[in-house]
Structures are given as C-alpha cells and as structure tokens.
Design a protein around this motif. Structure first.
Motif, PDB file in Angstrom:
ATOM      1  N   PHE A  14     -17.746   7.412 -18.940  1.00  0.00           N
ATOM      2  CA  PHE A  14     -16.495   8.252 -18.639  1.00  0.00           C
ATOM      3  C   PHE A  14     -15.836   7.881 -17.205  1.00  0.00           C
ATOM      4  N   ASP A  15     -14.554   7.513 -16.897  1.00  0.00           N
ATOM      5  CA  ASP A  15     -14.043   7.475 -15.948  1.00  0.00           C
ATOM      6  C   ASP A  15     -13.913   9.112 -15.207  1.00  0.00           C
ATOM      7  N   LEU A  16     -13.533   9.297 -14.036  1.00  0.00           N
ATOM      8  CA  LEU A  16     -13.511  10.631 -13.522  1.00  0.00           C
ATOM      9  C   LEU A  16     -12.162  10.988 -13.430  1.00  0.00           C
ATOM     10  N   ASP A  17     -11.542  10.377 -12.196  1.00  0.00           N
ATOM     11  CA  ASP A  17     -10.024  10.858 -11.669  1.00  0.00           C
ATOM     12  C   ASP A  17      -9.123  10.780 -12.625  1.00  0.00           C
ATOM     13  N   GLY A  18      -8.456  11.706 -13.035  1.00  0.00           N
ATOM     14  CA  GLY A  18      -7.441  11.498 -14.455  1.00  0.00           C
ATOM     15  C   GLY A  18      -8.168  11.710 -15.942  1.00  0.00           C
ATOM     16  N   THR A  19      -9.423  11.351 -16.000  1.00  0.00           N
ATOM     17  CA  THR A  19      -9.840  11.185 -17.234  1.00  0.00           C
ATOM     18  C   THR A  19     -10.845  12.480 -17.553  1.00  0.00           C
ATOM     19  N   LEU A  20     -12.039  12.857 -16.705  1.00  0.00           N
ATOM     20  CA  LEU A  20     -12.529  13.912 -16.916  1.00  0.00           C
ATOM     21  C   LEU A  20     -12.208  14.899 -16.018  1.00  0.00           C
ATOM     22  N   LEU A  21     -11.773  14.551 -14.786  1.00  0.00           N
ATOM     23  CA  LEU A  21     -11.511  15.489 -13.590  1.00  0.00           C
ATOM     24  C   LEU A  21      -9.885  15.730 -13.579  1.00  0.00           C
ATOM     25  N   CYS A 112     -22.403   8.350 -19.553  1.00  0.00           N
ATOM     26  CA  CYS A 112     -22.462   7.809 -17.965  1.00  0.00           C
ATOM     27  C   CYS A 112     -21.246   7.829 -17.540  1.00  0.00           C
ATOM     28  N   VAL A 113     -20.972   7.682 -16.067  1.00  0.00           N
ATOM     29  CA  VAL A 113     -19.710   7.543 -15.477  1.00  0.00           C
ATOM     30  C   VAL A 113     -19.369   6.137 -14.935  1.00  0.00           C
ATOM     31  N   ALA A 114     -18.360   5.579 -15.010  1.00  0.00           N
ATOM     32  CA  ALA A 114     -18.178   4.460 -14.534  1.00  0.00           C
ATOM     33  C   ALA A 114     -16.649   4.908 -13.496  1.00  0.00           C
ATOM     34  N   THR A 115     -16.914   4.902 -12.298  1.00  0.00           N
ATOM     35  CA  THR A 115     -15.563   5.382 -11.476  1.00  0.00           C
ATOM     36  C   THR A 115     -15.360   4.862 -10.246  1.00  0.00           C
ATOM     37  N   ASN A 116     -14.120   4.801  -9.753  1.00  0.00           N
ATOM     38  CA  ASN A 116     -13.821   4.167  -8.461  1.00  0.00           C
ATOM     39  C   ASN A 116     -14.337   4.903  -7.236  1.00  0.00           C
ATOM     40  N   LEU A 117     -14.564   6.359  -7.811  1.00  0.00           N
ATOM     41  CA  LEU A 117     -14.870   7.441  -6.573  1.00  0.00           C
ATOM     42  C   LEU A 117     -16.144   6.975  -5.811  1.00  0.00           C
ATOM     43  N   PRO A 118     -16.261   7.066  -4.577  1.00  0.00           N
ATOM     44  CA  PRO A 118     -17.608   7.062  -3.960  1.00  0.00           C
ATOM     45  C   PRO A 118     -18.455   8.242  -4.607  1.00  0.00           C
ATOM     46  N   ALA A 119     -19.892   7.962  -4.420  1.00  0.00           N
ATOM     47  CA  ALA A 119     -20.890   8.973  -4.876  1.00  0.00           C
ATOM     48  C   ALA A 119     -20.682  10.205  -4.180  1.00  0.00           C
ATOM     49  N   SER A 120     -20.134  10.142  -2.714  1.00  0.00           N
ATOM     50  CA  SER A 120     -20.014  11.286  -2.020  1.00  0.00           C
ATOM     51  C   SER A 120     -18.820  12.284  -2.558  1.00  0.00           C
ATOM     52  N   LEU A 121     -18.047  11.831  -3.406  1.00  0.00           N
ATOM     53  CA  LEU A 121     -17.223  12.857  -4.030  1.00  0.00           C
ATOM     54  C   LEU A 121     -17.523  12.988  -5.330  1.00  0.00           C
ATOM     55  N   SER A 122     -17.784  11.903  -6.241  1.00  0.00           N
ATOM     56  CA  SER A 122     -18.224  12.323  -7.579  1.00  0.00           C
ATOM     57  C   SER A 122     -19.291  13.081  -7.863  1.00  0.00           C
ATOM     58  N   VAL A 123     -20.366  12.711  -7.066  1.00  0.00           N
ATOM     59  CA  VAL A 123     -21.519  13.752  -7.442  1.00  0.00           C
ATOM     60  C   VAL A 123     -21.258  15.556  -7.009  1.00  0.00           C
ATOM     61  N   PRO A 124     -20.665  15.631  -6.063  1.00  0.00           N
ATOM     62  CA  PRO A 124     -20.401  17.286  -5.508  1.00  0.00           C
ATOM     63  C   PRO A 124     -19.425  17.688  -6.800  1.00  0.00           C
TER      64      PRO A 124
END
Length: 219
Positions: A14-21, A112-124
C-alpha cells in the motif's frame, strides 16, 4: 486463500498519501502556506510534477524550480514541522480502508507499505489510526535508490517478504507508480483521490482494478 482476478494474493503493498490516507489536502495547504510566505503561488502543474517524487526529491525540485535561497534540508525541515502535527493527530484513513486491511489480514495476506513519506510522518499516522500492527514493514524509495515509477521498490518488498511478485497486489493513486508496479509483474489497484482528478482517467486505464472506495472490495 485470497484471490483477485484469478490471482492468489499473498502480499498487499500500500501507498499512503492519497491511497490509504486521506492526506493530500494537508500537502495542498502546506504548499500554499510555504509558497505564500515567499510571495509565490502554487503553479497549476506543481502537484502533478511532484506526485511520484520522494520527500527529498520534492524539496530538491522546489528549490530549483523557484530558485529558493534555502537549502534542501531547510525546506524539508520546514515542511516536516508543518506536517507532523497533522499526521500525528488529524490525518485519517480513507473510508472502509481499515475494514479492508482487517479483511485481507484475516485472509492470511501479509501487508506492507511502500511510501514516499518519511517514517517520521508515516508511523505516527498509522499509529494514530490504530493500524500500525497490521503491517509487516514500511519501505521507501531510498531503500532501493529509485522512485516508484520503477519496479525496484516493489520487487524489494516482495523479496523482503519472501514471496514472488506475481503473488503481490499494489494499491496506488498515481499512474506512474502503477506502471512501476506493473513492470514488477504485480497486480495493481488504482485508488481514486479527489485531489488527483487530473489523472484519474490514466489511472483507470493503467490499473488492473480501479476503486473509488475500499467498500467495493468488501462486497
């Protein structure tokens, strides 16, 4: 056993921005605030041009495009400070996303996640939405040195989770990233996002599956 389009799926990426989030509105606001402080406006093609770049690559592009005096690290720091509270407290999952994550997890699929976000944003963000424990790992383009319009990161995910690419499905909201996943011979699912209307038709054409809501996959 979980099957989609006659494929047995063992790993969902999963991507995060715009996909899961449901988070792209945050970045739209950050772009406006960041550039307005410098008496600049957001160009009409800015969001599209940075859509498949990593966090650092977006900063590099922005510094060069606007000929900013700040260095890349300072730009990233300012963006992070603007974004961290939103991702830690306000950014939510898309409707029915958590239900779908739970469903495929119960079916024995590894996530699993495959994202351009840094961990400091994705994890929180994942922790705040109480889904962090659903995922085996979080991967970024920096892990392989290439953006997601190449197959490398997706192949890396499959290797790290000990499965073959043909047993993976990738969820993305960006056409070029869908292309990267298809180059890895993975099944692809394009996810609608209202902040990315300018390439929804391309996303539909390129994706093996296209959804406007995760509810469609729970039917």
């Amino acid at each position: 056993m979980y099957k989609i389009n006659d494929r047995i799926i063992k790993v969902a990426i999963f991507d995060l921005d715009g996909t899961l989030l449901d988070s792209l509105g945050v970045w739209s606001d950050i772009d406006i605030k960041f550039l307005s402080k410098r008496n600049l406006e957001v160009p009409s093609d800015y969001a599209k041009n940075i859509s498949d770049l990593s966090f650092k690559q977006v900063a590099e592009y922005t510094v060069k495009y606007f000929n900013l005096k700040e260095n890349v690290e300072d730009v990233m720091k300012e963006w992070f400070e603007m974004a961290v509270e939103e991702y830690s407290t306000n950014v939510l999952l898309k409707p029915y996303a958590k239900d779908y994550l739970r469903y495929v997890k119960d079916e024995g699929v590894r996530l699993c996640v495959a994202t351009n976000l840094p961990a400091s944003l994705s994890v929180p963000a994942l922790k705040n939405n109480d889904v962090m424990d659903f995922f085996d790992a979080i991967y970024q383009p920096e892990d392989v040195g290439k953006s997601k319009n190449h197959p490398d990161l997706f192949l890396y995910c499959a290797k790290e989770l000990n499965t073959n690419p043909e047993s993976c499905i990738v969820f993305e909201d960006i056409p070029s990233n869908i292309q990267g996943a298809k180059k890895a011979n993975m099944l692809t699912c394009g996810v609608y996002d209202s902040y990315s209307l300018y390439y929804q038709e391309d996303l539909k054409k390129l994706s093996d599956i296209y959804i406007t809501s995760y509810k469609e996959l729970l039917a």
